[in-house]
Design a protein around this motif. Structure first.
Motif, PDB file in Angstrom:
ATOM      1  N   VAL A 140       0.849  -1.193   0.000  1.00 44.01           N
ATOM      2  CA  VAL A 140       0.000   0.000   0.000  1.00 44.01           C
ATOM      3  C   VAL A 140       0.882   1.239   0.000  1.00 44.01           C
ATOM      4  N   GLU A 141       0.564   2.177  -0.862  1.00 44.09           N
ATOM      5  CA  GLU A 141       1.309   3.432  -0.884  1.00 44.09           C
ATOM      6  C   GLU A 141       0.945   4.260   0.341  1.00 44.09           C
ATOM      7  N   GLN A 142       1.943   4.593   1.131  1.00 43.92           N
ATOM      8  CA  GLN A 142       1.697   5.367   2.336  1.00 43.92           C
ATOM      9  C   GLN A 142       2.527   6.639   2.295  1.00 43.92           C
ATOM     10  N   ASP A 143       3.268   6.889   3.349  1.00 43.98           N
ATOM     11  CA  ASP A 143       4.108   8.068   3.440  1.00 43.98           C
ATOM     12  C   ASP A 143       5.140   8.061   2.307  1.00 43.98           C
ATOM     13  N   PRO A 144       5.184   9.110   1.491  1.00 37.30           N
ATOM     14  CA  PRO A 144       6.172   9.140   0.404  1.00 37.30           C
ATOM     15  C   PRO A 144       7.611   9.159   0.921  1.00 37.30           C
ATOM     16  N   GLY A 145       7.790   9.423   2.214  1.00 33.92           N
ATOM     17  CA  GLY A 145       9.125   9.408   2.803  1.00 33.92           C
ATOM     18  C   GLY A 145       9.593   8.020   3.194  1.00 33.92           C
ATOM     19  N   THR A 146       8.777   6.985   2.896  1.00 31.51           N
ATOM     20  CA  THR A 146       9.155   5.614   3.203  1.00 31.51           C
ATOM     21  C   THR A 146       9.316   4.810   1.919  1.00 31.51           C
ATOM     22  N   MET A 147       9.923   3.630   2.055  1.00 33.78           N
ATOM     23  CA  MET A 147      10.180   2.779   0.893  1.00 33.78           C
ATOM     24  C   MET A 147       9.456   1.446   1.051  1.00 33.78           C
ATOM     25  N   SER A 148       8.869   0.973  -0.034  1.00 34.95           N
ATOM     26  CA  SER A 148       8.283  -0.360  -0.050  1.00 34.95           C
ATOM     27  C   SER A 148       9.401  -1.386  -0.194  1.00 34.95           C
ATOM     28  N   MET A 149       9.048  -2.671  -0.017  1.00 30.01           N
ATOM     29  CA  MET A 149      10.048  -3.716  -0.197  1.00 30.01           C
ATOM     30  C   MET A 149      10.617  -3.671  -1.610  1.00 30.01           C
ATOM     31  N   TRP A 150       9.747  -3.415  -2.600  1.00 32.12           N
ATOM     32  CA  TRP A 150      10.225  -3.345  -3.970  1.00 32.12           C
ATOM     33  C   TRP A 150      11.187  -2.176  -4.154  1.00 32.12           C
ATOM     34  N   ASP A 151      10.903  -1.013  -3.567  1.00 30.69           N
ATOM     35  CA  ASP A 151      11.797   0.137  -3.680  1.00 30.69           C
ATOM     36  C   ASP A 151      13.186  -0.189  -3.131  1.00 30.69           C
ATOM     37  N   CYS A 152      13.200  -0.882  -1.976  1.00 28.13           N
ATOM     38  CA  CYS A 152      14.487  -1.251  -1.361  1.00 28.13           C
ATOM     39  C   CYS A 152      15.244  -2.227  -2.256  1.00 28.13           C
ATOM     40  N   THR A 153      14.525  -3.210  -2.784  1.00 26.47           N
ATOM     41  CA  THR A 153      15.160  -4.186  -3.668  1.00 26.47           C
ATOM     42  C   THR A 153      15.705  -3.504  -4.915  1.00 26.47           C
ATOM     43  N   ALA A 154      14.929  -2.591  -5.495  1.00 27.69           N
ATOM     44  CA  ALA A 154      15.362  -1.898  -6.702  1.00 27.69           C
ATOM     45  C   ALA A 154      16.614  -1.074  -6.450  1.00 27.69           C
ATOM     46  N   ALA A 155      16.682  -0.448  -5.279  1.00 30.08           N
ATOM     47  CA  ALA A 155      17.861   0.359  -4.948  1.00 30.08           C
ATOM     48  C   ALA A 155      19.111  -0.514  -4.853  1.00 30.08           C
ATOM     49  N   VAL A 156      18.982  -1.676  -4.236  1.00 30.53           N
ATOM     50  CA  VAL A 156      20.122  -2.597  -4.149  1.00 30.53           C
ATOM     51  C   VAL A 156      20.482  -3.132  -5.530  1.00 30.53           C
ATOM     52  N   ALA A 157      19.453  -3.444  -6.326  1.00 28.75           N
ATOM     53  CA  ALA A 157      19.703  -3.970  -7.679  1.00 28.75           C
ATOM     54  C   ALA A 157      20.463  -2.948  -8.522  1.00 28.75           C
ATOM     55  N   ARG A 158      20.092  -1.690  -8.417  1.00 35.00           N
ATOM     56  CA  ARG A 158      20.808  -0.651  -9.165  1.00 35.00           C
ATOM     57  C   ARG A 158      22.266  -0.579  -8.736  1.00 35.00           C
ATOM     58  N   THR A 159      22.512  -0.774  -7.444  1.00 36.53           N
ATOM     59  CA  THR A 159      23.885  -0.766  -6.941  1.00 36.53           C
ATOM     60  C   THR A 159      24.675  -1.935  -7.526  1.00 36.53           C
TER      61      THR A 159
END
Length: 506
Positions: A140-159
């Motif tokens: 569920v989209e909540q506070d834009p200042g937080t990250m979903s599990m997918w956002d965290c995974t994508a950030a690591v994948a980009r790294t």
């Protein structure tokens, strides 16, 4: 004696003196970073939690950069602890904190090994595993200042991709490798990106390792390609959702899944094997699927939602090498003989979680179901019976065996045609179940207007209710809970807010 208004208002979350001192130390981030080499290693876990909680990103980055232990685990560091009762894993992580962790990891990877001697205690070369699994995934989209599990995974994948594209280094200059453990969610939109990240991590100082894989609406060939890139030693769960594979597709995928010998959880959907309309190809595919299922040695959870298993449950479960502890058979059109077999099988006495939602238990299936409950009574913690056509008569006849499930924590009865009288009887009898914490019950049939009988599940789920009548029902149930000393037990109709507990959390 002091008046109540004089007493200080203590915070709801109590902290130890060590926690409060740590928080004070981190107020000035430049000074805290300079002090890190002088601080005892034993303080680093608490420093990490406080910095993550308070978004002290400069310190958090340096903590990861100079981490003095082989393992940095979110599940260990962000849980409720002796110093702070706040469980950060039950919240969506802040974007700032997650980015700081990834920047710290990147800084560590960009530090040549030859510089190790210049670093205090060689701390930056101690980290071998960064475990980022267990992050909240509420979808569920909540506070834009937080990250979903997918956002965290994508950030690591980009790294991972950036690290591989950074080019080669001179011999002796390469940083020591770090294994990053993550939970992956993949669909058609994210497949190519994650495939590239997994490919990039092969032979890279940053090695991406998947613990739980959830593939949604993914073509068969893409699912196979992704499975081929995963480390067989790390994966504990494969969850294939909305892929509508059928037996033919599953027979292609299952041997690639079966190579993961440590797999503990397998979740499949829409596996059709109806013995009433057999075909040569269908039978061959089903037998091949069963043979592959026999290769799993560590499987403890099996979910076969919306799979047509009428009369075939014995064939499926007999192939497994070890007893299951979690079995989900929602909307599988089970027959009485399926339930009888399960009750007699070695699986019944080990079950912690059982989901029979969508199977009609009101007729000839009722007695075999009660026998299954009797067999599983000693171990059962979570029972889901949504839309099982259980009316008051069936529920009342089941209560004697249901209440023998002394360890039961969760009971799901949503979508069943129960009256207020039936719910009150359930509440009274369940007083003996000391571990029960959540009951998801249906809107009582008393609260509907002009309800056909017996009411189809679709009517109970879609028809409007009389809000005034239901408010009285809620008030009466609450009073009964108070009178029985069980105000801590949640009785609710909110099926979406109380999703089934994950097997690994039981």
């Amino acid at each position: 004696w002091l008046p109540a208004w004089w007493l200080p208002a203590w915070p709801s979350t109590m902290h130890t003196l060590v926690f409060l001192s740590t928080r004070q130390v981190l107020q000035c981030q430049p000074a805290a970073c300079q002090a890190l080499p002088l601080l005892p290693r034993e303080l680093f876990p608490l420093l990490f939690k406080v910095a993550f909680m308070d978004k002290k990103t400069v310190v958090l980055r340096e903590l990861v950069h100079t981490w003095p232990f082989p393992l940095l685990s979110f599940q260990q560091l962000l849980q409720e602890c002796a110093h702070c009762s706040r469980a950060l894993l039950q919240e969506r992580p802040s974007t700032e904190s997650m980015q700081a962790v990834i920047l710290g990891l990147t800084a560590r990877l960009h530090t040549p090994e030859t510089e190790a001697g210049t670093q205090p205690l060689c701390r930056k070369h101690a980290l071998r595993v960064l475990d980022m699994t267990g992050l909240l995934d509420d979808g569920v989209e909540q506070d834009p200042g937080t990250m979903s599990m997918w956002d965290c995974t994508a950030a690591v994948a980009r790294t991972c991709i950036a690290q591989q594209q950074g080019g080669t280094v001179e011999p002796g200059q390469a940083p020591l490798p770090v294994e990053v453990r993550v939970d992956l969610r993949v669909n058609r939109a994210s497949y190519a990106f994650l495939r590239e990240a997994l490919r990039s991590s092969v032979g890279s100082p940053l090695r991406l390792c998947c613990r739980d894989l959830r593939a949604e609406d993914l073509p068969m060939r893409n699912t196979v390609a992704l499975l081929q890139l995963l480390d067989s030693g790390c994966l504990r769960r494969v969850d294939l959702r909305f892929n509508n594979l059928g037996l033919r597709g599953l027979s292609v995928i299952i041997p690639h899944v079966a190579r993961f010998q440590h797999l503990a959880s397998l979740r499949l959907h829409y596996v059709h094997g109806d013995s009433r309309q057999p075909s040569v190809d269908g039978e061959d595919n089903f037998r091949y699927f069963l043979a592959q299922m026999g290769r799993f040695t560590c499987l403890r959870e099996l979910s076969m939602g919306s799979s047509l298993l009428s009369g075939r449950l014995d064939q499926l479960l007999s192939t497994l090498q070890s007893p299951l502890e979690s079995l989900e058979l929602a909307f599988c059109a089970l027959l009485p003989e399926d339930l009888r077999f399960l009750a007699r099988s070695p699986h019944a006495v080990h079950l912690k979680k059982l989901d029979l939602s969508g199977n009609d238990l009101s007729g000839s299936q009722l007695e075999p179901f009660q026998g299954l409950l009797q067999a599983a009574a000693a171990t059962l913690l979570h029972l889901e019976l949504t839309e099982c056509q259980l009316a008051d008569t069936q529920l009342l006849s089941t209560l004697p065996v249901l209440t023998r499930c002394a360890s039961l924590r969760y009971l799901g009865l949503y979508g069943n045609p129960l009256s207020m009288a039936g719910l009150k009887e359930l509440l009274r009898d369940s007083v003996v179940q000391a571990e029960l914490r959540t009951v998801v019950h249906p809107f009582p049939v008393d609260c509907y207007e002009g309800l056909p009988w017996p009411p189809p599940a679709s009517v109970l789920l879609e028809a409007s209710i009389n809000e005034e009548k239901f408010a009285r029902v809620e008030a009466e149930l609450h009073q009964l809970l108070l009178a029985s000393g069980r105000a801590h037990v949640l009785w609710t109709t909110d099926i979406y807010g109380r999703l089934a507990a994950d097997y690994f959390s039981l």
